[in-house]
Design an enzyme around this catalytic site. Structure first.
Site, mmCIF file in Angstrom:
data_model
loop_
_atom_site.group_PDB
_atom_site.id
_atom_site.type_symbol
_atom_site.label_atom_id
_atom_site.label_comp_id
_atom_site.label_asym_id
_atom_site.label_seq_id
_atom_site.Cartn_x
_atom_site.Cartn_y
_atom_site.Cartn_z
ATOM 1 C CD GLU A 13 55.370 33.081 50.093
ATOM 2 O OE1 GLU A 13 54.274 33.629 49.908
ATOM 3 O OE2 GLU A 13 56.323 33.653 50.626
ATOM 4 C CB SER A 142 52.071 31.421 51.340
ATOM 5 O OG SER A 142 51.961 32.302 50.260
ATOM 6 C CE1 TYR A 208 47.705 31.598 48.024
ATOM 7 C CE2 TYR A 208 48.864 30.448 49.764
ATOM 8 C CZ TYR A 208 48.646 31.592 49.030
ATOM 9 O OH TYR A 208 49.349 32.727 49.307
ATOM 10 N NE ARG A 247 46.258 39.926 51.931
ATOM 11 C CZ ARG A 247 46.963 38.817 51.684
ATOM 12 N NH1 ARG A 247 47.060 38.349 50.457
ATOM 13 N NH2 ARG A 247 47.556 38.182 52.663
ATOM 14 C CG ASP A 249 46.922 40.111 55.572
ATOM 15 O OD1 ASP A 249 46.097 40.612 54.785
ATOM 16 O OD2 ASP A 249 47.746 39.242 55.239
ATOM 17 C CD GLU A 262 51.979 38.617 56.602
ATOM 18 O OE1 GLU A 262 53.222 38.546 56.646
ATOM 19 O OE2 GLU A 262 51.260 37.687 56.205
ATOM 20 C CG ASN A 264 50.792 39.949 52.374
ATOM 21 O OD1 ASN A 264 51.507 38.971 52.426
ATOM 22 N ND2 ASN A 264 49.854 40.199 53.280
ATOM 23 N N GLY A 268 48.875 37.707 46.794
ATOM 24 C CA GLY A 268 48.435 36.649 45.890
ATOM 25 C C GLY A 268 47.409 37.138 44.894
#
Length: 298
Positions: A13, A142, A208, A247, A249, A262, A264, A268
């Site tokens: 990543e 990612s 992205y 974060r 999800d 998951e 994070n 990002g």
């Protein structure tokens, strides 16, 4: 205050990390902080960090970023940093550990299997999960080397690709629904974002791309569902002993079931990332968001 932004790194990543790091460096208030732009290309680069740094903001993603390794080094160097501890980081980098602890805490998550080689693939077990399945590196991020597999014939190749990035590959039951994400800063839960994409799932390009990316919209959920998301995010924050920011999800089904995907620990922070959008819904600019990250880490 001397603030170092560490980014780049050695993981799959890296390209995303370069974008996150640059965005952080550009948006930190130069009249408030002495900003050190610290890109790393090797693990040992971190030992060259100035000892008089007051705080590190980690723009790293993936291995030697989110797995607790660099956090352990910074702890040994007595340098403060934004985000979770080495232990929490390591656990949440590992999808199998994350889901196991979620189940133990009554947090809904899809059924799954793990394999360490193609020889370990048990097609009967996958049949019991039911196709389609997601196949992905256990400690990846990612959506790198993540495959949406609809039949038995494609399983082995997906596992082989996943093993190029990790020693363990996860095979996870597909849950039909819409992806949402919840940003938690110092235990406070920020507005939820709904993610939709023309891609088959929220893959690397959807995350992205500035031209073909996902549609990410701050939403106001129905009261009962909103309370369920807030409760689950809070439960996750406490169950994994999170610090700083994370974060979370989810997949939310048509029936209103909230499935954890998951957490994070170093989400990002690019121009298309989710956390700045969630903060913006509260009227918080990118620069002010970085202020808050720093304040909660000192």
């Amino acid at each position: 205050m001397k603030v170092a932004v560490i980014y780049g790194g050695i993981s799959s990543e890296r390209e995303v990390s370069l974008k996150s790091g640059k965005a952080m460096v550009e948006n930190l208030k130069k009249d408030k902080y002495d900003v050190l732009d610290f890109k790393i290309d090797n693990k040992t680069d971190v030992f060259n960090l100035d000892k008089d740094v007051d705080l590190v903001i980690l723009g790293l993603h993936g291995k030697f970023g989110e797995d607790g390794c660099i956090q352990s080094i910074l702890d040994a160097m007595d340098i403060k940093y934004c985000g979770c501890s080495p232990l929490t980081s390591g656990i949440l980098m590992d999808k199998n550990f994350t889901k196991t602890i979620a189940r133990q805490n009554g947090i809904l998550t899809a059924d799954w299997l793990t394999v360490k080689s193609v020889d370990e693939i048990n097609y009967d077990d996958i049949d019991r999960l039911g196709y389609p399945v997601f196949i992905k590196p256990n400690s990846g991020g990612s959506s790198v080397a993540t495959f949406f597999v609809k039949n038995k014939e494609d399983v082995e190749n997906a596992v082989r690709e996943g093993l190029k990035y990790d020693e363990i590959v996860m095979i996870e039951k597909y849950v039909k629904g819409v992806e949402y994400t919840s940003f938690v800063l110092n235990g406070e839960i920020y507005p939820t974002i709904k993610i939709t994409s023309d891609q088959e799932f929220f893959n690397y390009e959807a995350k992205y791309s500035t031209t073909n990316g996902a549609k990410e919209v701050v939403v106001e959920l129905p009261k009962e569902l909103d309370e369920k998301v807030l409760s689950t995010s809070s439960k996750c924050w406490n169950a994994y002993n999170c610090k700083g920011y994370v974060r979370v999800d989810y997949i939310i089904t048509d029936d209103g079931d909230v499935y954890l995907l998951e957490l994070n620990t170093l989400p990002g922070m690019t121009e298309t990332s989710l956390i700045p959008k969630s903060a913006a819904a509260r009227g918080i600019s990118y620069s002010d968001l970085l202020d808050k990250l720093i304040e909660t880490s000192m």
